[in-house]
Design a protein around this motif. Structure first.
Motif, PDB file in Angstrom:
ATOM      1  N   UNK A 185      -5.894  12.421  69.495  1.00 35.38           N
ATOM      2  CA  UNK A 185      -5.189  11.170  69.777  1.00 35.38           C
ATOM      3  C   UNK A 185      -6.178  10.001  69.692  1.00 35.38           C
ATOM      4  N   UNK A 186      -6.425   9.314  70.782  1.00 35.62           N
ATOM      5  CA  UNK A 186      -7.319   8.165  70.741  1.00 35.62           C
ATOM      6  C   UNK A 186      -8.755   8.523  70.430  1.00 35.62           C
ATOM      7  N   UNK A 187      -9.090   9.815  70.491  1.00 35.74           N
ATOM      8  CA  UNK A 187     -10.460  10.232  70.228  1.00 35.74           C
ATOM      9  C   UNK A 187     -10.888  10.075  68.790  1.00 35.74           C
ATOM     10  N   UNK A 188      -9.924   9.902  67.876  1.00 36.76           N
ATOM     11  CA  UNK A 188     -10.276   9.702  66.473  1.00 36.76           C
ATOM     12  C   UNK A 188     -11.191   8.499  66.308  1.00 36.76           C
ATOM     13  N   UNK A 189     -10.936   7.448  67.068  1.00 33.15           N
ATOM     14  CA  UNK A 189     -11.720   6.218  66.945  1.00 33.15           C
ATOM     15  C   UNK A 189     -13.149   6.383  67.451  1.00 33.15           C
TER      16      UNK A 189
ATOM     17  N   UNK B  70      -5.820   0.739  63.774  1.00 35.44           N
ATOM     18  CA  UNK B  70      -4.551   0.867  63.050  1.00 35.44           C
ATOM     19  C   UNK B  70      -4.763   0.918  61.537  1.00 35.44           C
ATOM     20  N   UNK B  71      -5.690   0.134  61.036  1.00 33.14           N
ATOM     21  CA  UNK B  71      -5.962   0.209  59.597  1.00 33.14           C
ATOM     22  C   UNK B  71      -6.550   1.569  59.222  1.00 33.14           C
ATOM     23  N   UNK B  72      -7.315   2.171  60.140  1.00 34.74           N
ATOM     24  CA  UNK B  72      -7.851   3.505  59.901  1.00 34.74           C
ATOM     25  C   UNK B  72      -6.718   4.511  59.726  1.00 34.74           C
TER      26      UNK B  72
ATOM     27  N   UNK C 246     -15.385   0.275  63.671  1.00 35.89           N
ATOM     28  CA  UNK C 246     -15.132   1.092  64.860  1.00 35.89           C
ATOM     29  C   UNK C 246     -16.431   1.659  65.419  1.00 35.89           C
ATOM     30  N   UNK C 247     -17.370   1.998  64.559  1.00 37.79           N
ATOM     31  CA  UNK C 247     -18.673   2.459  65.030  1.00 37.79           C
ATOM     32  C   UNK C 247     -19.382   1.389  65.844  1.00 37.79           C
TER      33      UNK C 247
END
Length: 474
Positions: free
Chosen positions: A358-362, A217-219, A206-207
């Motif tokens: 939300x999507x910011x985790x990635x 999704x695996x995260x 992801x980085x």
């Protein structure tokens, strides 16, 4: 070092090296089975989860293939280094070891082959059933091994006849409360190892913004497993410590470096400078009340000190030195607790970021970087936890029945040292190979670069693997 110390160090080395592979295998099998289940149920997400299952399944297979032989050496050591121990416990210890092979190893090794090599031939439900049988097999295997180990700590269902322990109640052995506590803790710690393995690899990609649909999704699956596993480990470990206060008081006192019987309420030693020769702590930093909370879940309560327990053991088992290596037990326990607390906080911080952002985790890069660096921490916590468990019961091999000195074989120090050097060379080579193969495969990701491809170990075609490949052919 004499024969006893060398034999202890050899078996400890073998156990830790073997558990390097086992903890990841046990935890990752279950995690992959969950991924495969989601891929089977969620038709709209089948392709994404199918890729994740294929990628992490490849890593699982590497670890299983390299590590499967490492446990065999331990069984040989029972006869070569610990023949007196084997003569004493063979009638009991052999039962769970045999059941582990018959009930678990054949199950997991058969169906892992069907799951992986039959992925282009089996129907989706068959492949799903295969990986769940692999996951169940690893749990059964772990249970029987832990059962055998727990019996050494809390022997039940036996009688001693002509110098040998004879099994009298198999049910008592199977339902030994110590075995179920140990199994719960081992299971939780295996989930933590696998979860942070998946988290670290997912964060790495992801980085670099590689296959974000898959690794996002695996995260999240890894975060759920990490949260459940850390809570499971903390609760079962805390219960284990309280049980040890009752049936292995010397181990509990060594964990706290408590030389004299504590006051009530009992403090908890944060750090201490231990002098085992003088049988005291030169200095320590203590936190009031915490000792009683850990020992009794109460603000009141005292527990016996090492010196008082030594006197009790001398009276019960005969004059000897029954004090374990206190500094090793004390500091191993604190390292385990510190790492476990860090991983628990990390897992729930990740869940909070998932909920809050939300999507910011990635894209929370500092958190993703931390996950990459945290990959080895669960292994370190596992190793130090086993050091507490095994070194804390010294000098007993079978608690209250057989000491380490009584269980060792009649070898020379040179023979044991030669075996120790050979084992270290072989095991370090295997671990190095495992880490290399896992690193190359994990860094390359789902779409492998040509230079990362190993001729002897071709990567699977993730695009055509699993459910989506089956659907295209049908």
């Amino acid at each position: 070092m004499d024969v006893v110390d060398l034999s202890r160090f050899q078996f400890a080395s073998t156990s830790i090296f073997h558990f390097f592979f086992v903890s990841l295998t046990v935890g990752l099998a279950f995690l992959i089975a969950v991924m495969e289940t989601i891929a089977y149920v969620r038709k709209d997400r089948r392709e994404v989860y199918g890729k994740a299952t294929g990628f992490f399944g490849h890593l699982f297979l590497i670890n299983f293939a390299v590590g499967v032989v490492t446990g065999i050496v331990q069984e040989f050591q029972f006869g070569m280094n610990w023949s007196e121990y084997s003569d004493f416990v063979g009638n009991i210890f052999g039962v769970p070891l045999a059941l582990e092979v018959l009930m678990a190893f054949f199950l997991e090794s058969t169906f892992i082959g069907l799951w992986w090599f039959g992925k282009d031939r089996l129907k989706p439900w068959m492949r799903l059933a295969s990986i769940w049988l692999v996951a169940i097999g690893t749990q059964i295997s772990a249970f029987w091994i832990v059962l055998a180990n727990a019996w050494m700590h809390h022997p039940v269902g036996y009688e001693v006849v002509d110098g040998q322990a004879r099994l009298t109640d198999f049910g008592a052995v199977v339902f030994n409360y110590k075995a179920w506590l140990y199994f719960a803790h081992v299971q939780g710690s295996a989930w933590v190892v696998a979860a942070f393995f998946v988290l670290g690899i997912s964060a790495f990609h992801l980085l670099r913004r590689q296959d974000t649909d898959v690794y996002s999704r695996s995260l999240r699956i890894g975060l759920v497993f990490a949260a459940v596993g850390t809570v499971f480990s903390v609760v079962s470990g805390h219960t284990e410590a309280q049980v040890a206060r009752e049936d292995q008081p010397m181990k509990f006192a060594a964990m706290e470096a408590q030389w004299e019987t504590s006051e009530s309420p009992a403090p908890w030693s944060l750090v201490a400078l231990i002098d085992q020769d003088a049988r005291e702590n030169r200095w320590s930093i203590e936190i009031p009340y915490v000792g009683s909370i850990l020992a009794y879940n109460s603000l009141e309560g005292r527990y016996d000190g090492i010196n008082q327990i030594e006197e009790q053991y001398d009276a019960a088992y005969g004059e000897d030195d029954y004090t374990p290596p206190v500094a090793w037990v004390y500091w191993s326990f604190r390292i385990m607790v510190a790492i476990g607390s860090l991983l628990l906080a990390t897992a729930f911080l990740g869940l909070f970021l998932w909920w809050r952002r939300k999507g910011g985790l990635d894209t929370t890069r500092w958190f993703l970087r931390a996950l990459v660096w945290f990959i080895p921490l669960p292994w370190i916590a596992n190793f130090t936890g086993w050091m507490v468990t095994e070194m804390g019961r010294q000098p007993f091999m079978v608690y209250g029945e057989l000491t380490v000195a009584e269980g060792v074989s009649a070898n020379t120090a040179g023979e044991v040292l030669a075996g120790l050097v050979g084992l270290w060379a072989v095991y370090l080579a295997l671990i190095g190979l495992d880490i290399y193969l896992l690193s190359v495969t994990a860094r390359a990701g789902i779409h492998r670069k040509p230079e990362a491809q190993l001729v002897a170990a071709p990567a699977p075609d993730y695009e055509d693997a699993g459910f989506q490949g089956y659907e295209r052919r049908n």
